[in-house]
Scaffold this active site. Structure first.
Site, PDB file in Angstrom:
ATOM      1  N   ASP A   1      -9.319   0.028   1.216  1.00 15.38           N
ATOM      2  CA  ASP A   1      -9.291   0.655  -0.106  1.00 15.38           C
ATOM      3  C   ASP A   1     -10.516   0.225  -0.914  1.00 15.38           C
ATOM      4  O   ASP A   1     -11.166   1.039  -1.567  1.00 15.38           O
ATOM      5  CB  ASP A   1      -8.031   0.238  -0.892  1.00 15.38           C
ATOM      6  CG  ASP A   1      -6.769   0.894  -0.350  1.00 15.38           C
ATOM      7  OD1 ASP A   1      -6.854   1.614   0.663  1.00 15.38           O
ATOM      8  OD2 ASP A   1      -5.695   0.688  -0.947  1.00 15.38           O
TER       9      ASP A   1
ATOM     10  N   ASP B   1       0.832  -1.196   0.000  1.00 16.62           N
ATOM     11  CA  ASP B   1       0.000   0.000   0.000  1.00 16.62           C
ATOM     12  C   ASP B   1       0.872   1.255   0.000  1.00 16.62           C
ATOM     13  O   ASP B   1       1.650   1.469   0.934  1.00 16.62           O
ATOM     14  CB  ASP B   1      -0.870  -0.053   1.261  1.00 16.62           C
ATOM     15  CG  ASP B   1      -1.901   1.057   1.280  1.00 16.62           C
ATOM     16  OD1 ASP B   1      -2.618   1.199   0.282  1.00 16.62           O
ATOM     17  OD2 ASP B   1      -1.955   1.786   2.275  1.00 16.62           O
TER      18      ASP B   1
ATOM     19  N   THR C   1      -3.021   5.537  -4.417  1.00 15.29           N
ATOM     20  CA  THR C   1      -1.926   6.320  -3.847  1.00 15.29           C
ATOM     21  C   THR C   1      -0.609   6.079  -4.596  1.00 15.29           C
ATOM     22  O   THR C   1       0.120   7.028  -4.870  1.00 15.29           O
ATOM     23  CB  THR C   1      -1.720   5.996  -2.355  1.00 15.29           C
ATOM     24  OG1 THR C   1      -1.574   4.583  -2.192  1.00 15.29           O
ATOM     25  CG2 THR C   1      -2.895   6.454  -1.529  1.00 15.29           C
ATOM     26  N   THR C   2      -0.337   4.823  -4.930  1.00 15.54           N
ATOM     27  CA  THR C   2       0.919   4.538  -5.619  1.00 15.54           C
ATOM     28  C   THR C   2       0.926   5.215  -6.985  1.00 15.54           C
ATOM     29  O   THR C   2       1.932   5.793  -7.412  1.00 15.54           O
ATOM     30  CB  THR C   2       1.095   3.018  -5.801  1.00 15.54           C
ATOM     31  OG1 THR C   2       0.820   2.388  -4.556  1.00 15.54           O
ATOM     32  CG2 THR C   2       2.494   2.678  -6.233  1.00 15.54           C
TER      33      THR C   2
HETATM   34  P1  ADP Z   1      -2.604   2.211  -6.309  1.00  9.32           P
HETATM   35  O1  ADP Z   1      -2.004   2.437  -4.969  1.00  9.32           O
HETATM   36  O2  ADP Z   1      -2.285   3.332  -7.253  1.00  9.32           O
HETATM   37  O3  ADP Z   1      -4.033   1.858  -6.272  1.00  9.32           O
HETATM   38  P2  ADP Z   1      -2.174  -0.532  -7.061  1.00  9.32           P
HETATM   39  O4  ADP Z   1      -0.980  -1.329  -6.701  1.00  9.32           O
HETATM   40  O5  ADP Z   1      -3.449  -0.828  -6.362  1.00  9.32           O
HETATM   41  O6  ADP Z   1      -1.790   0.983  -6.892  1.00  9.32           O
HETATM   42  O7  ADP Z   1      -2.378  -0.687  -8.624  1.00  9.32           O
HETATM   43  C1  ADP Z   1      -3.416  -0.061  -9.306  1.00  9.32           C
HETATM   44  C2  ADP Z   1      -3.255  -0.279 -10.789  1.00  9.32           C
HETATM   45  O8  ADP Z   1      -3.340  -1.659 -11.107  1.00  9.32           O
HETATM   46  C3  ADP Z   1      -4.365   0.410 -11.566  1.00  9.32           C
HETATM   47  O9  ADP Z   1      -3.806   1.088 -12.669  1.00  9.32           O
HETATM   48  C4  ADP Z   1      -5.245  -0.755 -12.011  1.00  9.32           C
HETATM   49  O10 ADP Z   1      -5.935  -0.472 -13.208  1.00  9.32           O
HETATM   50  C5  ADP Z   1      -4.230  -1.832 -12.200  1.00  9.32           C
HETATM   51  N1  ADP Z   1      -4.844  -3.181 -12.161  1.00  9.32           N
HETATM   52  C6  ADP Z   1      -5.540  -3.733 -11.166  1.00  9.32           C
HETATM   53  N2  ADP Z   1      -5.966  -4.967 -11.498  1.00  9.32           N
HETATM   54  C7  ADP Z   1      -5.521  -5.213 -12.745  1.00  9.32           C
HETATM   55  C8  ADP Z   1      -5.615  -6.318 -13.655  1.00  9.32           C
HETATM   56  N3  ADP Z   1      -6.268  -7.423 -13.321  1.00  9.32           N
HETATM   57  N4  ADP Z   1      -5.015  -6.187 -14.832  1.00  9.32           N
HETATM   58  C9  ADP Z   1      -4.341  -5.082 -15.156  1.00  9.32           C
HETATM   59  N5  ADP Z   1      -4.200  -4.014 -14.364  1.00  9.32           N
HETATM   60  C10 ADP Z   1      -4.787  -4.071 -13.170  1.00  9.32           C
HETATM   61 MG    MG Z   2      -4.958   0.255  -5.398  1.00 10.04          MG
END
Ligand code: ADP
Ligand code: MG
Length: 561
Positions: A395, A67, A100-101
């Site tokens: 989240d 996270d 957030t990331t």
């Molecule tokens: P954040 O803290 O920004 O939410 P995450 O590690 O949760 O970071 O990653 C979010 C990103 O991962 C988003 O761009 C989302 O669209 C992408 N994502 C989530 N699930 C999938 C999936 N099954 N296939 C491709 N991208 C995905």
């Molecule tokens: Mg996320």
């Protein structure tokens, strides 16, 4: 170097002996590299294939997480510029709960691209202006590409929850957990008088319990209180019970206990003890007379009082968390009582209460008409597992709640970023001067998201971006990356969906932070700049605050030169 005078009505600045000053490009590149370093530290966690980080605090406690905001907060960063980037994550967490990331990575990339422009002799003012224009346009385009959804479309809401959980601790059981998350949000969704859909997540309580698997997590009506039964002789359940919520102790009053006591004979001691017993007796009588069957007490309960309560057949728990007590008020519709002597039946709430001996938990289900509140009981094998699960579920709750209240979603997996970047690039043509380059640099920065998603999945990030761009040029607005196969797919169809609100928020906070950093062309530090990383907490707070204020000052001085 340490002294500076300004003429022409400008204030004269005299710096102390030990202070240090950095100006113009030096200041900019110093700040940009600090900010970039922070952004880079979280990038590897982005997306379903992102890795986790293990954070070890100064006291040795361990957090394993994916996270963004948690990583940055635990890193205990005290470089002032880097802190501005950490604030991006915190704002995003507060305003959107997820993303957030992404927000932090984009902020870092904006600054990296700005650095290139500065090297090409483009003034920071033009870059800031261009970023601002591009950010506004990007948010408009998000509105244009967002899909309206029916807030009651449970399937879609589950997809939103699953997308948010992918790659997190919640991943393995994501279907079951997404179902719980959506049900929880729906349980606290109401239609307001003006027809608007309102979700109040305050009525969703999250409790964690170690020992079983995540898949055995449950959604319960009412509250769960993680305390043990105060006395073994108390009943373990009470149906349609009258519940007392108490925020004072059931103990001997302090004033009496503190009074010094002169004992001349054993009789006097007995007398004294009798009086104490009498006092506790009275308190328990008052509780019983008001009709309470169950007592949740935020403070302590004296052993003897517990014994009396048990004799009255009253169920009790002591040292209940304050937040649990507030939640119990919503569930039982009782008051929180501070004065036992003035207690009346009207202050009591009502609920079915059951104590689970093996789990040492109370289940409290409100029986009143206006009872509201649900509890997500999250389970996991160890503390680290449940902690990360709780963050991931938090989240997911936020994004599902937003989707219900805002009603708009976007295609994930980089699809929205590539589409918005394409549109912002088109828009750049209409922007004149050097700002145009900044608008283009902004579009490039958005595409960091699919590049990093690909890179983290072990795919070639350039190839991926080329494929995605060409799909979007062909009109596939929802073409994104399937990180598991490496193929370009319609991510909206594939159920990789994110709420529009969070994405908008991420873009605006990333831009604001980048521009804040770029505006600074003068750093005046009260100590040695090179050792600022080793300063104690308090020391870093000062320059951090100063940095923001210096934007205006630096600008004014820049104009003079
Ligand atoms: P954040 O803290 O920004 O939410 P995450 O590690 O949760 O970071 O990653 C979010 C990103 O991962 C988003 O761009 C989302 O669209 C992408 N994502 C989530 N699930 C999938 C999936 N099954 N296939 C491709 N991208 C995905
Ligand atoms: Mg996320």
């Amino acid at each position: 170097m340490s002294q500076q005078q300004q003429m022409g009505g400008q204030p004269m600045i005299v710096l102390g002996e030990d202070s240090q000053r950095m100006k113009d490009r030096d200041a900019q590149s110093h700040n940009i590299s600090a900010a970039k370093a922070v952004a880079e530290s979280v990038r590897s966690t982005l997306g379903p294939k992102g890795m986790d980080k293990m954070l070890v605090s100064s006291t040795g406690s361990i957090t394993v997480t994916n996270d963004g905001v948690t990583i940055l907060q635990e890193m205990d960063i005290d470089n002032p510029t880097a802190s501005m980037i950490v604030e991006v994550a915190e704002t995003q967490e507060d305003e959107a709960g997820d993303g957030t990331t992404t927000a932090v990575s984009v902020a870092g990339e904006l600054l990296a691209n700005a650095e290139d422009l500065i090297e090409q002799d483009i003034h920071a003012t033009a870059i800031i202006k261009g970023f601002q224009l591009a950010s506004e346009r990007a948010r408009e385009e998000i509105d244009n590409v967002a899909h309206d959804v029916d807030p009651e479309d449970t399937e879609l809401l589950k997809q939103v929850a699953e997308t948010s959980m992918t790659g997190k601790g919640a991943e393995l059981e994501k279907e079951a957990l997404a179902e719980l998350v959506v049900s929880a949000v729906q349980a606290v969704t109401v239609e307001a008088d003006d027809g608007e859909t309102v979700v109040d997540l305050e009525y969703v309580n999250t409790e964690t319990q170690t020992g079983r698997s995540a898949g055995e997590s449950e959604l319960l009506n009412g509250a769960v209180v993680d305390k043990s039964l105060a006395h073994a002789d108390m009943p373990t359940s009470a149906d349609d019970a009258d519940v007392l919520l108490l925020d004072t102790a059931i103990e001997i009053d302090d004033t009496d206990a503190d009074a010094s006591l002169q004992l001349d004979s054993p009789d006097q001691l007995q007398d004294f003890l009798d009086k104490e017993e009498e006092q506790l007796r009275q308190k328990v009588d008052a509780i019983a007379e008001a009709g309470a069957d169950v007592v949740f007490c935020q403070k302590g309960i004296d052993d003897l009082a517990e014994h009396f309560l048990a004799k009255e057949g009253i169920v009790a728990a002591s040292r209940v968390k304050k937040s649990d007590l507030s939640f119990l008020r919503e569930v039982t519709e009782g008051d929180i009582v501070s004065d036992i002597d003035a207690l009346g039946a009207e202050s009591l709430g009502s609920a079915d209460v059951e104590y689970d001996e093996s789990e040492e938990l109370f289940y409290v289900e409100g029986t009143g008409e206006d009872s509201h509140g649900v509890t997500l009981l999250l389970r996991g094998s160890t503390d680290h597992v449940v902690d990360e699960l709780e963050r991931g579920i938090g989240d997911a709750l936020e994004v599902v709640a937003q989707t219900v209240s805002d009603g708009r979603v976007l295609a994930g997996g980089g699809a929205v970023e590539v589409e918005v970047a394409r549109r912002v690039r088109d828009y750049a043509d209409s922007v004149s001067g050097r700002e145009q380059l900044a608008v283009e640099a902004f579009a490039d920065a958005l595409e960091l998201v699919p590049r990093v998603l690909a890179g983290n999945a072990g795919l070639d990030s350039i190839d991926t971006l080329v494929d995605l761009r060409s799909a979007h040029d062909d009109g596939d607005e929802t073409a994104g990356l399937n990180v598991f196969t490496g193929e370009v797919v319609d991510t909206f169809e594939a159920g990789v969906v994110e709420p529009a609100h969070a994405k908008r928020q991420g873009i605006s906070s990333a831009t604001e932070a980048a521009n804040l950093v770029l505006k600074i062309d003068d750093i005046i530090a009260a100590g040695d700049l090179s050792t600022e990383g080793e300063e104690p907490e308090g020391g870093a707070g000062g320059p951090g605050g100063m940095g923001g204020g210096m934007g205006g000052m630096g600008g004014g001085m820049g104009g003079m030169m």
